[in-house]
Motif scaffolding. Structure first.
Motif, PDB file in Angstrom:
ATOM      1  N   ASN A   8       0.826  -1.208   0.000  1.00 47.67           N
ATOM      2  CA  ASN A   8       0.000   0.000   0.000  1.00 47.67           C
ATOM      3  C   ASN A   8       0.858   1.255   0.000  1.00 47.67           C
ATOM      4  O   ASN A   8       0.391   2.354   0.231  1.00 47.67           O
ATOM      5  N   LYS A   9       2.175   1.055  -0.251  1.00 45.34           N
ATOM      6  CA  LYS A   9       2.992   2.225  -0.573  1.00 45.34           C
ATOM      7  C   LYS A   9       3.553   1.988  -1.979  1.00 45.34           C
ATOM      8  O   LYS A   9       3.564   0.851  -2.444  1.00 45.34           O
ATOM      9  N   SER A  10       3.988   3.058  -2.629  1.00 41.49           N
ATOM     10  CA  SER A  10       4.441   2.919  -4.019  1.00 41.49           C
ATOM     11  C   SER A  10       5.494   1.837  -4.098  1.00 41.49           C
ATOM     12  O   SER A  10       6.472   1.848  -3.350  1.00 41.49           O
ATOM     13  N   ILE A  11       5.297   0.930  -5.025  1.00 39.26           N
ATOM     14  CA  ILE A  11       6.169  -0.232  -5.117  1.00 39.26           C
ATOM     15  C   ILE A  11       7.548   0.180  -5.631  1.00 39.26           C
ATOM     16  O   ILE A  11       7.674   1.086  -6.463  1.00 39.26           O
ATOM     17  N   ASN A  12       8.590  -0.457  -5.084  1.00 36.24           N
ATOM     18  CA  ASN A  12       9.949  -0.196  -5.532  1.00 36.24           C
ATOM     19  C   ASN A  12      10.161  -0.923  -6.864  1.00 36.24           C
ATOM     20  O   ASN A  12      10.078  -2.142  -6.917  1.00 36.24           O
ATOM     21  N   LEU A  13      10.433  -0.202  -7.915  1.00 32.95           N
ATOM     22  CA  LEU A  13      10.567  -0.831  -9.224  1.00 32.95           C
ATOM     23  C   LEU A  13      11.974  -1.397  -9.417  1.00 32.95           C
ATOM     24  O   LEU A  13      12.930  -0.646  -9.530  1.00 32.95           O
ATOM     25  N   THR A  14      12.091  -2.702  -9.441  1.00 33.58           N
ATOM     26  CA  THR A  14      13.366  -3.311  -9.847  1.00 33.58           C
ATOM     27  C   THR A  14      13.511  -3.099 -11.353  1.00 33.58           C
ATOM     28  O   THR A  14      12.540  -2.751 -12.034  1.00 33.58           O
ATOM     29  N   ASP A  15      14.691  -3.354 -11.884  1.00 41.79           N
ATOM     30  CA  ASP A  15      14.873  -3.200 -13.331  1.00 41.79           C
ATOM     31  C   ASP A  15      13.911  -4.103 -14.097  1.00 41.79           C
ATOM     32  O   ASP A  15      13.341  -3.715 -15.120  1.00 41.79           O
ATOM     33  N   THR A  16      13.725  -5.308 -13.582  1.00 43.57           N
ATOM     34  CA  THR A  16      12.847  -6.268 -14.271  1.00 43.57           C
ATOM     35  C   THR A  16      11.402  -5.782 -14.253  1.00 43.57           C
ATOM     36  O   THR A  16      10.695  -5.866 -15.263  1.00 43.57           O
ATOM     37  N   LEU A  17      10.981  -5.264 -13.104  1.00 39.75           N
ATOM     38  CA  LEU A  17       9.599  -4.794 -12.994  1.00 39.75           C
ATOM     39  C   LEU A  17       9.388  -3.536 -13.846  1.00 39.75           C
ATOM     40  O   LEU A  17       8.337  -3.369 -14.483  1.00 39.75           O
ATOM     41  N   HIS A  18      10.400  -2.676 -13.870  1.00 42.04           N
ATOM     42  CA  HIS A  18      10.311  -1.474 -14.706  1.00 42.04           C
ATOM     43  C   HIS A  18      10.197  -1.874 -16.183  1.00 42.04           C
ATOM     44  O   HIS A  18       9.393  -1.318 -16.931  1.00 42.04           O
TER      45      HIS A  18
ATOM     46  N   TYR B  21       8.981  -4.616 -17.292  1.00 44.12           N
ATOM     47  CA  TYR B  21       7.635  -5.168 -17.468  1.00 44.12           C
ATOM     48  C   TYR B  21       6.626  -4.038 -17.683  1.00 44.12           C
ATOM     49  O   TYR B  21       5.756  -4.103 -18.560  1.00 44.12           O
ATOM     50  N   LEU B  22       6.765  -2.991 -16.863  1.00 45.57           N
ATOM     51  CA  LEU B  22       5.871  -1.828 -16.985  1.00 45.57           C
ATOM     52  C   LEU B  22       5.953  -1.254 -18.412  1.00 45.57           C
ATOM     53  O   LEU B  22       4.931  -0.976 -19.048  1.00 45.57           O
ATOM     54  N   LEU B  23       7.181  -1.125 -18.910  1.00 47.71           N
ATOM     55  CA  LEU B  23       7.355  -0.584 -20.267  1.00 47.71           C
ATOM     56  C   LEU B  23       6.780  -1.542 -21.306  1.00 47.71           C
ATOM     57  O   LEU B  23       6.020  -1.139 -22.201  1.00 47.71           O
ATOM     58  N   ASP B  24       7.126  -2.826 -21.171  1.00 46.95           N
ATOM     59  CA  ASP B  24       6.689  -3.813 -22.166  1.00 46.95           C
ATOM     60  C   ASP B  24       5.168  -3.922 -22.214  1.00 46.95           C
ATOM     61  O   ASP B  24       4.594  -4.216 -23.260  1.00 46.95           O
ATOM     62  N   SER B  25       4.528  -3.708 -21.076  1.00 46.76           N
ATOM     63  CA  SER B  25       3.085  -3.938 -21.068  1.00 46.76           C
ATOM     64  C   SER B  25       2.261  -2.650 -21.097  1.00 46.76           C
ATOM     65  O   SER B  25       1.041  -2.713 -21.027  1.00 46.76           O
ATOM     66  N   SER B  26       2.915  -1.481 -21.226  1.00 50.45           N
ATOM     67  CA  SER B  26       2.085  -0.269 -21.300  1.00 50.45           C
ATOM     68  C   SER B  26       2.602   0.809 -22.237  1.00 50.45           C
ATOM     69  O   SER B  26       1.835   1.706 -22.610  1.00 50.45           O
TER      70      SER B  26
ATOM     71  N   MET C 284       1.687  14.344  -5.269  1.00 45.42           N
ATOM     72  CA  MET C 284       3.072  14.058  -5.670  1.00 45.42           C
ATOM     73  C   MET C 284       3.097  12.611  -6.162  1.00 45.42           C
ATOM     74  O   MET C 284       2.872  11.678  -5.400  1.00 45.42           O
ATOM     75  N   VAL C 285       3.350  12.455  -7.437  1.00 44.80           N
ATOM     76  CA  VAL C 285       3.255  11.124  -8.059  1.00 44.80           C
ATOM     77  C   VAL C 285       4.664  10.535  -8.210  1.00 44.80           C
ATOM     78  O   VAL C 285       5.522  11.147  -8.841  1.00 44.80           O
ATOM     79  N   PRO C 286       4.911   9.350  -7.627  1.00 41.31           N
ATOM     80  CA  PRO C 286       6.269   8.787  -7.689  1.00 41.31           C
ATOM     81  C   PRO C 286       6.569   8.090  -9.010  1.00 41.31           C
ATOM     82  O   PRO C 286       7.041   6.957  -9.032  1.00 41.31           O
ATOM     83  N   ILE C 287       6.321   8.780 -10.108  1.00 44.64           N
ATOM     84  CA  ILE C 287       6.679   8.252 -11.418  1.00 44.64           C
ATOM     85  C   ILE C 287       8.050   8.825 -11.771  1.00 44.64           C
ATOM     86  O   ILE C 287       8.333   9.995 -11.481  1.00 44.64           O
TER      87      ILE C 287
END
Ligand code: SAM
Ligand code: CA
Length: 220
Positions: A3-13, A15-20, A207-210
């Motif tokens: 329930n806090k902004s998730i820490n983006l590992t390189d792999t998860l980041h 994934y975010l790019l690949d899927s959006s 404040m958006v943690p993007i």
């Protein structure tokens, strides 16, 4: 689940790019050319460009401001999301960086939507105010020298219509905002800006943690 902004590992980041990420060929080519420059980390992240394009569409923005153009990625992402009669008042001081921007704006066919002023942004924004453009802009993106963030915010707020949106970049400053060892001018300026905005009742904020942190402020 977090329930806090998730820490983006390189792999998860990735994934975010690949899927959006839906990046146009021109945006991608601009990003690849900019990546060759020693200053490439000044460019916003592509997912942030897509997010800002969505914001601009959500508020039906037509007249927008950009403070800090660099090689033109954020302006291109926003310009492509604007209607045909949309306009960006774009501020930068670098002929060298913005000459790259102009090439890609032309390639994407949006050069007529971008009115680039090569002068200190405070001068360009004050000139817009003095020519009667108060309360006429829908959206502003602030991403230039951090020392002047408070002043850019004031000037953009004057130029914005009620209900308009200001997006302010780098508000987490690579984590330096919470590092007490970091007392350089830029870090202190961002801390001061964040602190000041918290109690500014002229705007609604988030404040958006993007990417490096993006604060959204809606003019009341
Ligand atoms: N938004 C850009 C993007 O997405 O690629 C990145 C902008 S970069 C972080 C900051 C830019 O601010 C640089 O191009 C720099 O030349 C410009 N700049 C620095 N001081 C300025 C000033 N006083 N007035 C206008 N622009 C300025
Ligand atoms: Ca930035």
């Amino acid at each position: 689940m977090s329930n806090k902004s998730i820490n983006l590992t390189d792999t998860l980041h990735q994934y975010l790019l690949d899927s959006s990420l839906r990046e146009s060929e021109t945006l991608k080519a601009l990003r690849q050319e900019t990546a060759q420059l020693p200053t490439a980390n000044m460019q916003i992240a592509p997912e942030q460009g897509q997010f800002m394009a969505l914001l601009v569409q959500l508020i039906d923005a037509k007249n927008t401001i950009e403070v800090g153009v660099y090689t033109g990625y954020s302006a291109l992402a926003v310009a492509m999301a604007l209607p045909d009669n949309g306009q960006i008042l774009a501020c930068d001081i670098s002929e060298e960086y913005t000459s790259v921007a102009r090439r890609y704006w032309q390639q994407a066919g949006v050069e007529d939507k971008i009115d680039l002023h090569l002068a200190p942004a405070t001068e360009t924004l004050k000139r817009a105010i003095n020519s009667g453009k108060n309360s006429s802009f829908d959206f502003a993106f602030i991403d230039a020298d951090k020392e002047n963030y408070c002043e850019y915010f004031e000037l953009c707020l004057t130029l914005l219509r009620p209900g308009g949106l200001i997006a302010v970049d780098n508000v987490l400053w690579d984590g330096a905002v919470v590092d007490t060892q970091k007392q350089d001018v830029d870090t202190c300026a961002i801390r001061a800006f964040n602190q000041q905005l918290l109690s500014d009742d002229r705007v609604d904020i988030s404040m958006v943690p993007i990417a490096d942190g993006l604060t959204l402020a809606r003019k009341r």
